[in-house]
Write a protein that holds these residues in place. Sequence first.
Motif, mmCIF file in Angstrom:
data_model
loop_
_atom_site.group_PDB
_atom_site.id
_atom_site.type_symbol
_atom_site.label_atom_id
_atom_site.label_comp_id
_atom_site.label_asym_id
_atom_site.label_seq_id
_atom_site.Cartn_x
_atom_site.Cartn_y
_atom_site.Cartn_z
ATOM 1 N N ILE A 42 0.884 -1.170 0.000
ATOM 2 C CA ILE A 42 0.000 0.000 0.000
ATOM 3 C C ILE A 42 0.915 1.212 0.000
ATOM 4 C CG2 ILE A 42 -1.771 1.277 1.249
ATOM 5 C CD1 ILE A 42 -2.537 -1.389 2.583
ATOM 6 N N TYR A 43 0.843 1.979 -1.039
ATOM 7 C CA TYR A 43 1.752 3.105 -1.205
ATOM 8 C C TYR A 43 0.999 4.418 -1.039
ATOM 9 C CZ TYR A 43 4.690 -0.574 -2.992
ATOM 10 O OH TYR A 43 5.420 -1.725 -3.103
ATOM 11 N N PRO A 44 1.721 5.502 -0.737
ATOM 12 C CA PRO A 44 1.050 6.803 -0.598
ATOM 13 C C PRO A 44 0.371 7.201 -1.914
ATOM 14 C CG PRO A 44 3.324 6.941 0.171
ATOM 15 C CD PRO A 44 3.145 5.612 -0.457
ATOM 16 N N PRO A 45 -0.650 8.032 -1.829
ATOM 17 C CA PRO A 45 -1.339 8.447 -3.044
ATOM 18 C C PRO A 45 -0.414 9.241 -3.967
ATOM 19 C CG PRO A 45 -2.199 9.624 -1.136
ATOM 20 C CD PRO A 45 -1.227 8.624 -0.639
ATOM 21 N N ALA A 46 -0.773 9.282 -5.217
ATOM 22 C CA ALA A 46 0.038 9.992 -6.209
ATOM 23 C C ALA A 46 -0.023 11.505 -6.008
ATOM 24 C CB ALA A 46 -0.414 9.624 -7.617
ATOM 25 N N ASN A 47 -1.079 11.983 -5.371
ATOM 26 C CA ASN A 47 -1.219 13.412 -5.126
ATOM 27 C C ASN A 47 -0.141 13.852 -4.135
ATOM 28 O OD1 ASN A 47 -1.969 16.006 -4.403
ATOM 29 N ND2 ASN A 47 -4.163 15.532 -4.383
ATOM 30 N N GLU A 48 0.698 14.776 -4.562
ATOM 31 C CA GLU A 48 1.824 15.202 -3.728
ATOM 32 C C GLU A 48 1.371 15.902 -2.454
ATOM 33 O OE1 GLU A 48 5.805 17.967 -4.060
ATOM 34 O OE2 GLU A 48 4.802 17.332 -5.891
ATOM 35 N N LEU A 49 0.298 16.672 -2.527
ATOM 36 C CA LEU A 49 -0.205 17.390 -1.356
ATOM 37 C C LEU A 49 -0.673 16.412 -0.277
ATOM 38 C CD1 LEU A 49 -0.891 20.122 -0.086
ATOM 39 C CD2 LEU A 49 -3.144 19.949 -1.163
ATOM 40 N N ILE A 50 -1.407 15.387 -0.677
ATOM 41 C CA ILE A 50 -1.898 14.403 0.291
ATOM 42 C C ILE A 50 -0.736 13.589 0.858
ATOM 43 C CG2 ILE A 50 -3.349 12.355 0.582
ATOM 44 C CD1 ILE A 50 -5.235 13.541 -1.510
ATOM 45 N N ALA A 51 0.213 13.229 0.001
ATOM 46 C CA ALA A 51 1.379 12.471 0.475
ATOM 47 C C ALA A 51 2.189 13.293 1.474
ATOM 48 C CB ALA A 51 2.248 12.060 -0.710
ATOM 49 N N ASN A 52 2.336 14.584 1.213
ATOM 50 C CA ASN A 52 3.056 15.457 2.158
ATOM 51 C C ASN A 52 2.293 15.619 3.463
ATOM 52 O OD1 ASN A 52 5.243 15.840 0.494
ATOM 53 N ND2 ASN A 52 4.462 17.761 -0.373
ATOM 54 N N ALA A 53 0.961 15.690 3.379
ATOM 55 C CA ALA A 53 0.143 15.805 4.594
ATOM 56 C C ALA A 53 0.271 14.548 5.450
ATOM 57 C CB ALA A 53 -1.312 16.058 4.228
ATOM 58 N N ILE A 54 0.305 13.389 4.803
ATOM 59 C CA ILE A 54 0.468 12.134 5.549
ATOM 60 C C ILE A 54 1.840 12.092 6.211
ATOM 61 C CG2 ILE A 54 0.687 9.632 5.289
ATOM 62 C CD1 ILE A 54 -1.496 9.835 3.112
ATOM 63 N N GLN A 55 2.869 12.479 5.479
ATOM 64 C CA GLN A 55 4.224 12.481 6.041
ATOM 65 C C GLN A 55 4.341 13.470 7.205
ATOM 66 O OE1 GLN A 55 6.577 10.311 5.267
ATOM 67 N NE2 GLN A 55 7.810 11.178 6.904
ATOM 68 N N THR A 56 3.712 14.623 7.079
ATOM 69 C CA THR A 56 3.724 15.614 8.160
ATOM 70 C C THR A 56 2.997 15.073 9.393
ATOM 71 O OG1 THR A 56 3.801 17.401 6.557
ATOM 72 C CG2 THR A 56 3.099 17.971 8.776
ATOM 73 N N ALA A 57 1.876 14.406 9.180
ATOM 74 C CA ALA A 57 1.137 13.823 10.305
ATOM 75 C C ALA A 57 1.964 12.741 10.988
ATOM 76 C CB ALA A 57 -0.191 13.254 9.818
ATOM 77 N N PHE A 58 2.688 11.938 10.198
ATOM 78 C CA PHE A 58 3.536 10.907 10.789
ATOM 79 C C PHE A 58 4.681 11.518 11.588
ATOM 80 C CE2 PHE A 58 2.687 7.004 7.870
ATOM 81 C CZ PHE A 58 1.428 6.888 8.427
ATOM 82 N N THR A 59 5.149 12.680 11.197
ATOM 83 C CA THR A 59 6.235 13.339 11.914
ATOM 84 C C THR A 59 5.717 14.063 13.156
ATOM 85 O OG1 THR A 59 7.425 13.652 9.846
ATOM 86 C CG2 THR A 59 8.112 15.002 11.710
ATOM 87 N N LEU A 60 4.624 14.795 13.005
ATOM 88 C CA LEU A 60 4.116 15.608 14.113
ATOM 89 C C LEU A 60 3.287 14.827 15.130
ATOM 90 C CD1 LEU A 60 3.077 18.931 12.340
ATOM 91 C CD2 LEU A 60 5.073 18.485 13.760
ATOM 92 N N GLY A 61 2.712 13.716 14.734
ATOM 93 C CA GLY A 61 1.849 12.940 15.628
ATOM 94 C C GLY A 61 2.528 12.563 16.935
ATOM 95 N N PRO A 62 3.691 11.897 16.871
ATOM 96 C CA PRO A 62 4.361 11.542 18.131
ATOM 97 C C PRO A 62 4.775 12.760 18.951
ATOM 98 C CG PRO A 62 5.227 10.224 16.330
ATOM 99 C CD PRO A 62 4.329 11.249 15.717
ATOM 100 N N ILE A 63 5.186 13.825 18.290
ATOM 101 C CA ILE A 63 5.593 15.038 19.009
ATOM 102 C C ILE A 63 4.392 15.661 19.714
ATOM 103 C CG2 ILE A 63 6.513 17.379 18.753
ATOM 104 C CD1 ILE A 63 8.141 16.260 16.369
ATOM 105 N N LEU A 64 3.283 15.759 19.004
ATOM 106 C CA LEU A 64 2.091 16.360 19.592
ATOM 107 C C LEU A 64 1.471 15.480 20.673
ATOM 108 C CD1 LEU A 64 0.416 17.978 16.454
ATOM 109 C CD2 LEU A 64 1.741 19.087 18.251
ATOM 110 N N ALA A 65 1.736 14.196 20.652
ATOM 111 C CA ALA A 65 1.269 13.318 21.723
ATOM 112 C C ALA A 65 2.146 13.449 22.959
ATOM 113 C CB ALA A 65 1.249 11.867 21.242
ATOM 114 N N ALA A 66 3.436 13.729 22.761
ATOM 115 C CA ALA A 66 4.371 13.802 23.888
ATOM 116 C C ALA A 66 4.219 15.092 24.695
ATOM 117 C CB ALA A 66 5.806 13.675 23.389
ATOM 118 N N ILE A 67 3.826 16.174 24.040
ATOM 119 C CA ILE A 67 3.734 17.465 24.739
ATOM 120 C C ILE A 67 2.689 17.443 25.859
ATOM 121 C CG2 ILE A 67 3.131 19.905 24.452
ATOM 122 C CD1 ILE A 67 4.568 19.747 21.719
#
Length: 93
Positions: free
Chosen positions: A54-79
């Motif tokens: 299962i690969y990220p969607p071809a839409n670059e905006l959605i793929a970037n949003a998913i990557q940002t959520a994967f990066t910020l999710g743990p940080i925002l949970a830790a605060i």
Amino acid sequence: MAQAQTHEHDEYASPSALDVIISLLAAITVAGVVWATGVGVVAGINFAGEYLQIYPPANELIANAIQTAFTLGPILAAIPAAWFTYRYVVKLS
């Protein structure tokens, strides 16, 4: 008659420096554990996606949003975990 001395604990008294240091160390520890758990979950999701092809969607905006959520999710949970831990440990002292 002897007067009984009662020591009422002032709820709003500022904690000592040692209490603050201990609370900060506890908060950092809990935040680190929460962050590491979040990173582990993200790594597991990435591994499962690759394993199931299962690969990220071809839409670059959605793929970037998913990557940002994967990066910020743990940080925002830790605060908030750090904040609640600090408050809890300070109240214990």
